[in-house]
Write a protein that holds these residues in place. Structure first.
Motif, PDB file in Angstrom:
ATOM      1  N   SER A 218      38.499  26.335  26.318  1.00  0.00           N
ATOM      2  CA  SER A 218      39.898  26.631  25.968  1.00  0.00           C
ATOM      3  C   SER A 218      40.994  26.511  27.318  1.00  0.00           C
ATOM      4  O   SER A 218      42.120  26.502  27.148  1.00  0.00           O
ATOM      5  CB  SER A 218      40.223  27.704  25.465  1.00  0.00           C
ATOM      6  N   HIS A 219      40.444  26.351  28.403  1.00  0.00           N
ATOM      7  CA  HIS A 219      41.188  26.331  30.065  1.00  0.00           C
ATOM      8  C   HIS A 219      42.069  27.510  29.697  1.00  0.00           C
ATOM      9  O   HIS A 219      43.086  27.430  30.228  1.00  0.00           O
ATOM     10  CB  HIS A 219      41.691  24.926  29.762  1.00  0.00           C
ATOM     11  N   GLY A 220      41.561  28.670  29.383  1.00  0.00           N
ATOM     12  CA  GLY A 220      42.356  29.578  29.444  1.00  0.00           C
ATOM     13  C   GLY A 220      42.417  30.674  28.138  1.00  0.00           C
ATOM     14  O   GLY A 220      41.703  30.315  27.233  1.00  0.00           O
ATOM     15  N   LEU A 221      43.558  31.640  28.010  1.00  0.00           N
ATOM     16  CA  LEU A 221      43.696  32.364  26.850  1.00  0.00           C
ATOM     17  C   LEU A 221      44.446  31.157  25.942  1.00  0.00           C
ATOM     18  O   LEU A 221      45.430  31.012  26.357  1.00  0.00           O
ATOM     19  CB  LEU A 221      44.400  33.457  27.161  1.00  0.00           C
ATOM     20  N   LYS A 222      44.239  31.413  24.743  1.00  0.00           N
ATOM     21  CA  LYS A 222      45.038  30.606  23.715  1.00  0.00           C
ATOM     22  C   LYS A 222      45.969  31.627  23.056  1.00  0.00           C
ATOM     23  O   LYS A 222      45.820  32.811  23.106  1.00  0.00           O
ATOM     24  CB  LYS A 222      44.136  30.339  22.331  1.00  0.00           C
ATOM     25  N   PRO A 223      46.893  31.365  22.437  1.00  0.00           N
ATOM     26  CA  PRO A 223      47.859  32.166  21.574  1.00  0.00           C
ATOM     27  C   PRO A 223      47.276  33.137  20.626  1.00  0.00           C
ATOM     28  O   PRO A 223      47.800  34.432  20.619  1.00  0.00           O
ATOM     29  CB  PRO A 223      48.776  31.262  20.703  1.00  0.00           C
ATOM     30  N   LEU A 224      46.126  32.909  19.917  1.00  0.00           N
ATOM     31  CA  LEU A 224      45.298  34.053  19.464  1.00  0.00           C
ATOM     32  C   LEU A 224      44.711  35.178  20.164  1.00  0.00           C
ATOM     33  O   LEU A 224      44.922  36.196  19.833  1.00  0.00           O
ATOM     34  CB  LEU A 224      44.488  33.447  18.716  1.00  0.00           C
ATOM     35  N   ASP A 225      44.149  34.861  21.532  1.00  0.00           N
ATOM     36  CA  ASP A 225      43.793  35.693  22.150  1.00  0.00           C
ATOM     37  C   ASP A 225      44.744  36.404  22.932  1.00  0.00           C
ATOM     38  O   ASP A 225      44.732  37.879  22.862  1.00  0.00           O
ATOM     39  CB  ASP A 225      43.140  34.828  23.484  1.00  0.00           C
ATOM     40  N   LEU A 251      32.555  26.295  40.456  1.00  0.00           N
ATOM     41  CA  LEU A 251      34.116  26.112  40.686  1.00  0.00           C
ATOM     42  C   LEU A 251      35.057  26.354  39.577  1.00  0.00           C
ATOM     43  O   LEU A 251      35.998  27.024  39.398  1.00  0.00           O
ATOM     44  CB  LEU A 251      34.362  24.564  41.348  1.00  0.00           C
ATOM     45  N   GLU A 252      34.418  25.931  38.546  1.00  0.00           N
ATOM     46  CA  GLU A 252      35.167  25.974  36.959  1.00  0.00           C
ATOM     47  C   GLU A 252      35.283  27.342  36.664  1.00  0.00           C
ATOM     48  O   GLU A 252      36.155  27.862  36.116  1.00  0.00           O
ATOM     49  CB  GLU A 252      34.573  24.949  36.265  1.00  0.00           C
ATOM     50  N   VAL A 253      34.116  28.044  36.749  1.00  0.00           N
ATOM     51  CA  VAL A 253      34.174  29.501  36.412  1.00  0.00           C
ATOM     52  C   VAL A 253      35.195  30.219  37.428  1.00  0.00           C
ATOM     53  O   VAL A 253      35.919  31.027  36.872  1.00  0.00           O
ATOM     54  CB  VAL A 253      32.839  30.328  36.761  1.00  0.00           C
ATOM     55  N   THR A 254      35.158  29.925  38.725  1.00  0.00           N
ATOM     56  CA  THR A 254      36.113  30.818  39.461  1.00  0.00           C
ATOM     57  C   THR A 254      37.601  30.242  39.064  1.00  0.00           C
ATOM     58  O   THR A 254      38.736  31.326  39.212  1.00  0.00           O
ATOM     59  CB  THR A 254      35.928  30.600  40.917  1.00  0.00           C
ATOM     60  N   THR A 255      37.837  29.127  38.801  1.00  0.00           N
ATOM     61  CA  THR A 255      39.384  28.626  38.622  1.00  0.00           C
ATOM     62  C   THR A 255      39.749  29.301  37.370  1.00  0.00           C
ATOM     63  O   THR A 255      40.687  29.723  37.043  1.00  0.00           O
ATOM     64  CB  THR A 255      39.385  27.119  38.337  1.00  0.00           C
ATOM     65  N   LEU A 256      38.831  29.357  36.132  1.00  0.00           N
ATOM     66  CA  LEU A 256      39.098  29.799  34.787  1.00  0.00           C
ATOM     67  C   LEU A 256      39.241  31.364  35.053  1.00  0.00           C
ATOM     68  O   LEU A 256      40.388  31.830  34.234  1.00  0.00           O
ATOM     69  CB  LEU A 256      38.013  29.437  33.799  1.00  0.00           C
ATOM     70  N   LYS A 257      38.662  32.194  35.685  1.00  0.00           N
ATOM     71  CA  LYS A 257      38.765  33.533  35.784  1.00  0.00           C
ATOM     72  C   LYS A 257      39.946  33.819  36.382  1.00  0.00           C
ATOM     73  O   LYS A 257      40.917  34.761  35.923  1.00  0.00           O
ATOM     74  CB  LYS A 257      37.594  34.093  36.872  1.00  0.00           C
ATOM     75  N   ARG A 258      40.522  32.981  37.439  1.00  0.00           N
ATOM     76  CA  ARG A 258      41.788  33.287  38.000  1.00  0.00           C
ATOM     77  C   ARG A 258      42.963  33.034  36.974  1.00  0.00           C
ATOM     78  O   ARG A 258      44.105  33.849  37.098  1.00  0.00           O
ATOM     79  CB  ARG A 258      41.969  32.328  39.255  1.00  0.00           C
ATOM     80  N   LYS A 259      42.784  32.010  36.270  1.00  0.00           N
ATOM     81  CA  LYS A 259      43.720  31.678  35.389  1.00  0.00           C
ATOM     82  C   LYS A 259      43.980  32.672  34.231  1.00  0.00           C
ATOM     83  O   LYS A 259      44.916  33.038  33.799  1.00  0.00           O
ATOM     84  CB  LYS A 259      43.505  30.238  34.740  1.00  0.00           C
ATOM     85  N   ILE A 260      42.614  33.153  33.654  1.00  0.00           N
ATOM     86  CA  ILE A 260      42.785  34.318  32.903  1.00  0.00           C
ATOM     87  C   ILE A 260      43.527  35.549  33.466  1.00  0.00           C
ATOM     88  O   ILE A 260      44.161  36.099  32.549  1.00  0.00           O
ATOM     89  CB  ILE A 260      41.332  34.374  32.255  1.00  0.00           C
ATOM     90  N   LEU A 261      43.138  36.068  34.355  1.00  0.00           N
ATOM     91  CA  LEU A 261      43.888  37.107  35.057  1.00  0.00           C
ATOM     92  C   LEU A 261      45.279  36.903  35.069  1.00  0.00           C
ATOM     93  O   LEU A 261      46.127  37.831  34.922  1.00  0.00           O
ATOM     94  CB  LEU A 261      43.256  37.393  36.286  1.00  0.00           C
ATOM     95  N   ASP A 262      45.849  35.738  35.539  1.00  0.00           N
ATOM     96  CA  ASP A 262      47.086  35.391  35.612  1.00  0.00           C
ATOM     97  C   ASP A 262      48.002  35.630  34.329  1.00  0.00           C
ATOM     98  O   ASP A 262      49.012  36.169  34.275  1.00  0.00           O
ATOM     99  CB  ASP A 262      47.572  33.799  36.331  1.00  0.00           C
ATOM    100  N   GLN A 263      47.375  34.887  33.307  1.00  0.00           N
ATOM    101  CA  GLN A 263      47.801  35.208  31.851  1.00  0.00           C
ATOM    102  C   GLN A 263      47.953  36.509  31.455  1.00  0.00           C
ATOM    103  O   GLN A 263      48.814  37.161  30.767  1.00  0.00           O
ATOM    104  CB  GLN A 263      47.017  34.449  31.123  1.00  0.00           C
ATOM    105  N   ILE A 264      46.863  37.393  31.740  1.00  0.00           N
ATOM    106  CA  ILE A 264      46.979  38.687  31.448  1.00  0.00           C
ATOM    107  C   ILE A 264      47.962  39.528  32.133  1.00  0.00           C
ATOM    108  O   ILE A 264      48.845  40.337  31.271  1.00  0.00           O
ATOM    109  CB  ILE A 264      45.495  39.479  31.825  1.00  0.00           C
ATOM    110  N   VAL A 296      35.567  40.549  37.115  1.00  0.00           N
ATOM    111  CA  VAL A 296      36.459  40.392  35.786  1.00  0.00           C
ATOM    112  C   VAL A 296      37.292  39.477  35.809  1.00  0.00           C
ATOM    113  O   VAL A 296      37.891  38.852  36.893  1.00  0.00           O
ATOM    114  CB  VAL A 296      37.211  41.681  35.603  1.00  0.00           C
ATOM    115  N   PRO A 297      37.309  38.627  34.683  1.00  0.00           N
ATOM    116  CA  PRO A 297      36.628  38.796  33.562  1.00  0.00           C
ATOM    117  C   PRO A 297      35.192  38.257  33.794  1.00  0.00           C
ATOM    118  O   PRO A 297      34.784  37.332  34.595  1.00  0.00           O
ATOM    119  CB  PRO A 297      37.067  37.811  32.517  1.00  0.00           C
ATOM    120  N   PHE A 298      33.795  38.910  33.243  1.00  0.00           N
ATOM    121  CA  PHE A 298      32.578  38.696  33.324  1.00  0.00           C
ATOM    122  C   PHE A 298      32.204  37.243  32.641  1.00  0.00           C
ATOM    123  O   PHE A 298      32.476  37.213  31.412  1.00  0.00           O
ATOM    124  CB  PHE A 298      31.762  39.593  32.834  1.00  0.00           C
TER     125      PHE A 298
END
Length: 427
Positions: A218-225, A251-264, A296-298
């Motif tokens: 999903s490349h990050g958090l969706k509106p439902l999340d 690299l994709e794991v590190t990038t996606l983790k950073r994006k999820i934390l920014d959205q949080i 985090v996120p694991f």
């Protein structure tokens, strides 16, 4: 000693005891009261025997030669309250522990596989996977499974709450309302048990931790999340989990983790904050906490298959290009997630008790003892609240009926004028 004469009159004879520490008997004058003592050496546990002779006869009784001496468990100079943690440990181990884990996420993200991998057990022996046609009309269900786990004498009553059907519908606007209802119902049940007469054996079914699985595609958090986590972050400890991390590169794991934390941070979502280490902790524990916070996120991978790799057996998944080891920290964060859950299990329970449950209890008392799930959460009232509202409505109807009867009685009373005053006379 007491004696009696032929006519039945009681006569009291004084007895004089003479103790001799030697084995030789001590005999007094003829006709006087004497006593002797001896040691029975034939018995492996020697006993000192006492024989009392008097005019009334002879009586023999025994006493242990050596009395057990009370041994002080602590050293001299210590009071002993340093042993209190051991007492708490023994009591806690005897009582056992309770923990409730909720897993939420879309179907197909490996929630059941991950839970079975975490606790090395099979919590879903008769699991039914719905087909595509069944998912059209499927709604979110609450499936709670409880298992007793014992490890090195420590018992854990683990309850895993699964939410099949979450996010499967095309319109998932209200799909998390049953989950919120379930969390509030467990708070309500615990509050009723705590307010009851018997509070010694309260079963704690409150949700202590919630693993929320994020889809890696999903490349990050969706509106439902975002909507779900904002709706429950003040009711339960949320731990975001990036599912199926083996489908992404490092690299994709590190990038996606950073994006999820920014959205949080952007949407003000409060996830479970790992507690900080005290200054007196050792360096290894501090380093472990630092790595857990950075993970985090694991990003996890679940597997229940044992594979032999280079002469050793590992739990993992086999691909044409190699093997993903689940318990290898270099491959995924599975071992970090389990370490976080086990080492902070007590803290998760304390945060649930002191923060989330107290917020619910304060809101309950502020609203006069009832929380309107139907108005706030869009769902139906629980059975207990519905029954309470029915009783309140019946009580109001009885009060109104009583008021009408009193008004009718007052209207039927005859009135008489005496001395210029208007008075009423009862019938």
């Amino acid at each position: 000693m007491a004696m009696s004469t032929p006519n039945g009159t009681p006569v009291t004879t004084p007895v004089r005891l003479t103790y001799s520490p030697s084995r030789e008997s001590s005999v007094g004058p003829a006709g006087s009261d004497t006593s002797e003592s001896s040691v029975d050496s034939s018995n492996p546990h020697p006993r000192k025997l006492f024989r009392i002779r008097s005019k009334a006869g002879e009586m023999t009784f025994g006493k242990l030669l050596t009395n057990p001496t009370f041994v002080n468990p602590e050293q001299s100079g210590y009071v002993g309250f340093a042993n209190l943690p051991n007492q708490v440990h023994r009591k806690s181990v005897k009582k056992g522990f309770e923990f409730t884990l909720m897993v939420v996420g879309e179907s197909g993200l490996g929630k059941s596989t991950l839970v079975n991998s975490l606790f090395l057990t099979d919590l879903y022996p008769e699991r039914h996977i719905p087909s595509a046609s069944e998912k059209i009309d499927q709604t979110v269900k609450i499936d709670a499974s409880t298992v007793e786990i014992e490890e090195r004498g420590v018992k854990l009553r683990l309850t895993v709450v699964d939410t099949p059907g979450f996010g499967d519908s095309l319109n998932s606007t209200d799909c998390f309302k049953p989950i919120i209802q379930y969390i509030d119902d467990q708070f309500e049940r615990y509050l009723n048990d705590e307010s009851g007469l018997n509070r010694r054996h309260i079963i704690d079914n409150r949700v202590h931790c919630c693993f929320y699985f994020v889809n890696p595609s999903s490349h990050g958090l969706k509106p439902l999340d975002i909507a779900f986590m904002k709706a429950v972050h003040h009711k339960v400890n949320i731990v975001p989990v990036l599912a199926k991390a083996d489908t992404l590169t490092q690299l994709e794991v590190t990038t996606l983790k950073r994006k999820i934390l920014d959205q949080i941070d952007e949407f003000g979502i409060r996830i479970y904050p790992l507690p900080d280490c005290d200054s007196d902790e050792d360096e290894d524990y501090k380093e472990q906490c630092r790595q857990l916070k950075n993970a985090v996120p694991f990003a996890v991978v679940g597997a229940n298959t044992i594979i032999e790799v280079k002469g050793r057996k590992v739990r993992g998944r086999m691909y044409p290009w190699g093997v993903v080891e689940v318990e290898n920290p270099e491959h995924c964060d599975f071992i970090k997630l389990r370490t976080m859950l086990i080492t902070h299990m007590q803290d998760l329970q304390e945060v649930t008790q002191e923060s989330h449950y107290e917020n619910y209890r304060a809101e309950k008392l502020a609203n006069g003892g009832s929380i309107k799930h139907g108005m706030e959460n869009g769902g139906d009232y629980s059975d207990k609240e519905r029954e309470l509202k029915q009783k309140e409505a019946e009580l109001r109807r009885m009060q109104e009926r009583l008021a009408r009867m009193q008004a009718e009685i007052e209207s039927k009373k005859p009135q008489h004028i005496q001395n210029g005053d208007l008075k009423s006379q009862d019938l």
